[in-house]
Scaffold this active site. Structure first.
Site, mmCIF file in Angstrom:
data_model
loop_
_atom_site.group_PDB
_atom_site.id
_atom_site.type_symbol
_atom_site.label_atom_id
_atom_site.label_comp_id
_atom_site.label_asym_id
_atom_site.label_seq_id
_atom_site.Cartn_x
_atom_site.Cartn_y
_atom_site.Cartn_z
ATOM 1 N N GLU A 1 -83.295 -3.664 2.375
ATOM 2 C CA GLU A 1 -82.080 -3.266 1.290
ATOM 3 C C GLU A 1 -81.428 -2.151 1.374
ATOM 4 O O GLU A 1 -80.774 -1.655 0.471
ATOM 5 C CB GLU A 1 -82.791 -3.675 -0.200
ATOM 6 N N ASN B 1 -85.165 -6.060 6.193
ATOM 7 C CA ASN B 1 -85.428 -6.996 5.279
ATOM 8 C C ASN B 1 -84.410 -6.879 4.347
ATOM 9 O O ASN B 1 -83.908 -5.676 3.545
ATOM 10 C CB ASN B 1 -86.725 -6.841 4.750
ATOM 11 N N HIS C 1 -84.461 -15.180 -2.477
ATOM 12 C CA HIS C 1 -84.523 -15.319 -3.851
ATOM 13 C C HIS C 1 -83.278 -15.959 -4.451
ATOM 14 O O HIS C 1 -82.212 -15.331 -4.711
ATOM 15 C CB HIS C 1 -84.687 -13.874 -4.740
ATOM 16 N N GLU D 1 -89.310 -13.777 1.323
ATOM 17 C CA GLU D 1 -89.474 -13.514 -0.248
ATOM 18 C C GLU D 1 -88.965 -14.759 -1.020
ATOM 19 O O GLU D 1 -87.962 -14.622 -2.017
ATOM 20 C CB GLU D 1 -88.733 -12.255 -0.890
ATOM 21 N N ASP E 1 -88.421 -17.809 -3.648
ATOM 22 C CA ASP E 1 -88.655 -18.459 -4.896
ATOM 23 C C ASP E 1 -87.411 -19.105 -5.510
ATOM 24 O O ASP E 1 -86.253 -18.525 -4.947
ATOM 25 C CB ASP E 1 -89.236 -17.449 -5.902
#
Ligand code: G3I
Length: 328
Positions: free
Chosen positions: A131, A174, A209, A238, A240
């Site tokens: 990030e 990432n 996300h 990641e 979801d």
């Protein structure tokens, strides 16, 4: 366990991972062994956990996770060496005064070396930098304590240091919102720049996300096409899918609202159809959690609002979304 195994179903496509803690492994060990062949430590391999004080390293929180992965022949992703969150203050200041550049550089290097070598035979890849791109329009890199201390070159330094100690690991950058056009441009700029300078970077992690229907499948397709041209491996790191639309005022649901799980299943189905199309580029898809009983989304973006973003319900039973991603 019986029925379709998620990771077996996907064995010719990509590995299937889950972010875990020692607690969620205890709660869902059998589910993990049956459906997943890769793990990421949700918090236990981060800076503040592994290196809480100067020259103090603590691998006790991560050991059970690395051990479980090893016992069950699962791959382990390393997450993460350099991030602006979950990094202790001592790295950047002492007694309220900022540290000088050489000191911080020394900590960065010591951290990557010590943690990297500890997990060398366990973690096949690392999110070396997490990030680092700004979300602000017109601003390239995020304003972080790492950057303030070390200048823009900290990203390059982190990758070079990681390669020095981990010649065989896959090294990743990432980030989240990787599909947004302006951020995507900045990510491309970063990766192209690193490659031009022969900085060792092997892959890009797209966190994932997301929410039902967002981003649109076509936006993700376009994004995969663009990143595929960068010459790096891709992973969804990641994943979801929140059941809430933006601005949904409900904060007190104790079970999913009408239609939420059907819409979620439909979106998950389309998403995985797309991922399967890009199997040549995508090496792994990792969920940020295992089952709906434990998800960071219960605290974000609304503290205490229950969410149901994963493929298994709060009891660990497969949801409609599971059927949607395995029905092909
Ligand atoms: O461990 C302490 C516990 O002792 C204490 O009682 C409790 C009280 O709040 O806090 C616990 O720590 C929490 C920790 O998760 C473990 O549950 C922290 O407050 C909380 O901030 C931390 O959140 C983590 C977050 O990263 C921190 O930024 C989430 O679990 C984790 O899912 C999340 O993961 C990040 C990825 O690393 C990077 N990408 C985004 C993703 C979601 O934010």
């Amino acid at each position: 366990m019986q029925g379709i195994s998620l990771c077996q179903k996907y064995q010719d496509y990509f590995s299937i991972g889950a972010a875990v803690s020692e607690e969620t492994i205890k709660a869902h060990g059998e589910l993990l062994k049956y459906h997943f062949n890769s793990l990421t430590a949700e918090n236990a391999m981060k800076f503040q956990t592994t290196n809480p004080k100067e020259r103090v390293y603590d691998f006790r929180p991560a050991d059970p996770i690395a051990g479980f992965a090893k016992e069950n022949q699962m791959r382990l992703r390393g997450h993460t060496f350099v991030w602006h969150r979950q990094t202790p203050d001592w790295v950047f200041q002492e007694g309220g005064n900022p540290r000088d550049k050489q000191e911080v550089l020394g900590f960065l290097s010591d951290h990557i070396r010590t943690v990297g070598i500890y997990f060398r035979d366990k973690a096949y890849c690392w999110d070396v930098v997490n990030e680092a791109i700004s979300d602000e329009p017109g601003e390239y890199l995020r304003d972080t304590l790492w950057r303030r201390a070390l200048g823009d070159g900290y990203i390059e330094t982190a990758f070079r240091t990681a390669r020095e100690h981990l010649p065989d690991a896959q090294l990743f950058y990432n980030d989240y919102n990787t599909y947004q056009p302006e951020k995507r441009e900045k990510i491309c700029r970063l990766i192209r720049g690193l490659k031009e300078r022969d900085v060792p970077i092997d892959g890009l992690g797209m966190q994932g996300h997301w929410g039902i229907g967002r981003p649109a499948i076509d936006e993700i397709r376009q994004t995969l096409d663009i990143y595929a041209g960068l010459g790096v491996r891709l992973q969804i790191t990641e994943l979801d899918i929140s059941v809430y639309d933006h601005g949904d005022p409900r904060t007190d649901l104790t079970v999913p609202g009408p239609g939420m799980l059907d819409r979620q299943a439909e979106y998950y189905g389309k998403l995985f159809e797309l991922f399967r199309e890009y199997r040549e580029q995508i090496d792994a898809v990792t969920f940020w959690g295992i089952a709906d009983d434990a998800t960071w989304l219960d605290q974000f973006p609304v503290q205490g609002r229950k969410d149901w973003p994963l493929l298994f319900d709060t009891q660990g039973r497969p949801k409609k979304a599971f059927d949607a991603v395995t029905n092909f």
